[in-house]
Design a protein around this motif. Structure first.
Motif, PDB file in Angstrom:
ATOM      1  N   PHE A   1     -68.786   4.073  21.169  1.00 24.46           N
ATOM      2  CA  PHE A   1     -68.193   2.838  20.638  1.00 24.46           C
ATOM      3  C   PHE A   1     -67.020   2.461  22.029  1.00 24.46           C
ATOM      4  O   PHE A   1     -66.969   1.506  22.395  1.00 24.46           O
ATOM      5  N   LEU A   2     -66.253   3.362  22.443  1.00 22.83           N
ATOM      6  CA  LEU A   2     -65.533   3.274  23.614  1.00 22.83           C
ATOM      7  C   LEU A   2     -66.117   2.791  24.787  1.00 22.83           C
ATOM      8  O   LEU A   2     -65.670   2.001  25.667  1.00 22.83           O
TER       9      LEU A   2
ATOM     10  N   ASN B   1     -73.658   7.362  28.444  1.00 19.55           N
ATOM     11  CA  ASN B   1     -74.002   7.245  27.304  1.00 19.55           C
ATOM     12  C   ASN B   1     -75.211   8.001  26.774  1.00 19.55           C
ATOM     13  O   ASN B   1     -75.367   8.690  25.895  1.00 19.55           O
TER      14      ASN B   1
ATOM     15  N   THR C   1     -63.098   9.176  27.519  1.00 17.03           N
ATOM     16  CA  THR C   1     -64.057   8.607  26.123  1.00 17.03           C
ATOM     17  C   THR C   1     -64.763  10.008  25.668  1.00 17.03           C
ATOM     18  O   THR C   1     -64.932  10.259  24.291  1.00 17.03           O
TER      19      THR C   1
ATOM     20  N   ARG D   1     -75.228  -4.859  26.261  1.00 18.05           N
ATOM     21  CA  ARG D   1     -74.565  -4.060  25.171  1.00 18.05           C
ATOM     22  C   ARG D   1     -75.541  -3.558  24.287  1.00 18.05           C
ATOM     23  O   ARG D   1     -75.496  -2.409  23.731  1.00 18.05           O
TER      24      ARG D   1
ATOM     25  N   LEU E   1     -70.660   9.032  18.263  1.00 14.88           N
ATOM     26  CA  LEU E   1     -70.326   7.635  18.018  1.00 14.88           C
ATOM     27  C   LEU E   1     -69.054   7.256  18.571  1.00 14.88           C
ATOM     28  O   LEU E   1     -68.758   5.887  19.049  1.00 14.88           O
ATOM     29  N   VAL E   2     -67.918   8.102  18.612  1.00 16.12           N
ATOM     30  CA  VAL E   2     -66.691   7.742  19.161  1.00 16.12           C
ATOM     31  C   VAL E   2     -66.957   7.345  20.669  1.00 16.12           C
ATOM     32  O   VAL E   2     -66.383   6.243  21.065  1.00 16.12           O
TER      33      VAL E   2
ATOM     34  N   SER F   1     -68.969   1.216  25.065  1.00 18.99           N
ATOM     35  CA  SER F   1     -69.523  -0.071  25.104  1.00 18.99           C
ATOM     36  C   SER F   1     -68.381  -1.123  25.276  1.00 18.99           C
ATOM     37  O   SER F   1     -68.911  -2.348  25.556  1.00 18.99           O
ATOM     38  N   ARG F   2     -67.311  -0.987  25.078  1.00 19.47           N
ATOM     39  CA  ARG F   2     -66.169  -2.026  25.443  1.00 19.47           C
ATOM     40  C   ARG F   2     -66.264  -2.239  26.989  1.00 19.47           C
ATOM     41  O   ARG F   2     -66.023  -3.434  27.283  1.00 19.47           O
TER      42      ARG F   2
ATOM     43  N   TRP G   1     -76.680   0.318  23.351  1.00 16.12           N
ATOM     44  CA  TRP G   1     -76.830   1.149  21.829  1.00 16.12           C
ATOM     45  C   TRP G   1     -78.324   1.390  21.673  1.00 16.12           C
ATOM     46  O   TRP G   1     -78.437   2.719  21.230  1.00 16.12           O
TER      47      TRP G   1
END
Length: 455
Positions: free
Chosen positions: A229-230, A180, A433, A133, A225-226, A232-233, A137
């Motif tokens: 973030f989604l 990503n 996403t 994770r 970023l939105v 990355s879950r 990022w």
């Protein structure tokens, strides 16, 4: 769904203005056949994984065959064949600019791999004990902030190479990680005049000053970023397997640092050749290839011929990616020539959709058709818009390409690097996403330019 597709088709036709006095062939058999072949071809491109047909094959077929079909029609009907000839030359010129740009970028990537640069970067990331994770990022932020300088395609190629060197098999890391990187590279390129081909086109066309594009930074990063973030879950918290005793620290070959520097110089040459000398960006890229070849010659004299060979790096590039771009741009050129993309600039008029809604829809269109021909078409049509809407269409055309895996150069490049892993179907699984991030970016733009009045 049919209404949505019809609307997007109408918008697509709105973007193009005919430069030549070509006869309208949309109602002729060749016009209908061109559209049908394009739709069927795109179906097979989108279902590459299902039919196991490389995406370059249908792309090349629809691009080359439709132009040949148009030429035959002109010959049979005693029309001016020189119009087809001139259009084919114009399309070839557009293709060559992108083709050679990608060719040099890919050659540098393969050279950096051969010199051990990415193995060293991989070791530096994994040896720190980062989880999948955290690596997700790290690669995403690198993509977002490198893209405005390097351009989104080159950035995506570099970071996707890092991904595959970290772990070649773990799809629950590789697929979200690839998405990503594509989203980050496209979003990062949207707020820089030379971060994406579409922004470069708008800047050189005088639709905004350099600083105007920088105001898109909040929209770009918050939307990204939105999505990140989604995504990355879905990335595991575990760590890649790493044993410092078994995995010795890789050592870059002699001359590797110079290749990195030459890569930066090459990008600078591409920007300067286009902005200062008014040359195509690929001219600067080809000069960078000359520099790399000179460096390779020096290294071979010092360390032997097997130390580093540029032509060996060229042999490893993803030729199917280059062929895909050739076919798609030719196919879009054929649609434009027969008249399908000349009909509906009226959607930008206030009594219809108006500039804002049209530009928001452009993002969806760019995901299907590719943002480069879409932006080129809008600039040709030159609808009456203020600065805020020119910035909006720059934003949506840039980041909208992320909605579908082959909607942007970055996405196509990563598909080539992670073949069989990052595919159309694996991308669409997480497309929601990206759509949420896209909506956030537009909302931020609206607050900045419409509410605060940054215009």
């Amino acid at each position: 769904m049919i209404k949505i597709l019809s609307f997007l088709g109408l918008l697509g036709t709105a973007c193009f203005a005919n430069e030549f006095e070509n006869p309208d062939l949309t109602t002729s058999w060749v016009g209908l056949a061109t559209l049908l072949i394009f739709v069927v071809g795109y179906y097979f491109i989108a279902n590459e994984e299902k039919y196991h047909i490389d995406k370059s094959v249908p792309a090349l077929f629809i691009g080359i065959f439709t132009f040949l079909m148009i030429a035959v029609y002109y010959g049979l009907n005693d029309l001016d064949i020189h119009l087809v000839h001139n259009e084919a030359e114009r399309v070839i010129l557009e293709i060559a600019e992108i083709f050679f740009f990608l060719f040099v970028a890919m050659t540098y990537i393969e050279s950096l791999i051969d010199m051990g640069v990415f193995d060293s970067l991989k070791y530096s990331l994994i040896s720190k004990g980062y989880t999948y994770r955290k690596l997700f990022w790290a690669t995403g932020f690198l993509a977002f902030f490198i893209s405005p300088i390097a351009d989104n395609l080159t950035t995506a190629l570099i970071l996707s190479t890092v991904l595959i060197t970290i772990d070649k098999n773990k799809k629950e890391f590789l697929v979200p990680g690839a998405i990503n990187i594509v989203v980050a590279a496209n979003a990062g390129g949207a707020w820089s005049p030379f971060g994406d081909i579409t922004t470069l086109m708008a800047w050189t066309a005088g639709k905004g000053h350099f600083v105007d594009f920088l105001f898109l930074f909040p929209s770009s990063i918050l939307g990204y970023l939105v999505t990140a973030f989604l995504l990355s879950r879905f990335v595991p918290r575990s760590k890649p397997e790493f044993d410092a005793k078994k995995e010795l620290k890789p050592k870059m070959k002699e001359g590797a640092k110079e290749v990195i520097v030459l890569g930066v110089v090459t990008i600078a040459c591409a920007v300067l050749s286009h902005q200062v000398l008014d040359f195509p960006a690929m001219w600067g890229m080809m000069f960078g290839l000359v520099l790399l070849k000179v460096h390779s010659f020096k290294l071979s004299k010092k360390f032997g011929k097997d130390h580093f060979n540029v032509f060996a790096s060229m042999a490893k590039i993803e030729n199917n990616t280059l062929m895909f771009f050739f076919g798609i741009l030719a196919a879009v050129g054929a649609l434009y020539f027969v008249g399908w993309l000349t009909l509906a600039s009226i959607v930008y008029e206030p009594q219809h959709l108006g500039p804002t809604m049209s530009n928001i829809a452009v993002g969806f269109l760019s995901a299907v058709v590719d943002n480069v021909p879409v932006m080129s078409a809008i600039l040709k049509a030159n609808p009456d818009m203020d600065l805020s809407n020119w910035m909006l269409v720059t934003l949506t055309a840039g980041i909208g390409g992320s909605l579908i895996s082959f909607g942007s150069a970055a996405g196509v490049g990563v598909m080539g690097k992670l073949k069989g892993i990052y595919t159309f179907s694996s991308h669409m699984k997480y497309a929601w996403t990206i759509l949420l991030g896209y909506c956030v970016s537009i909302a931020i733009w609206y607050f900045q330019f419409e509410v605060l009045g940054l215009n």
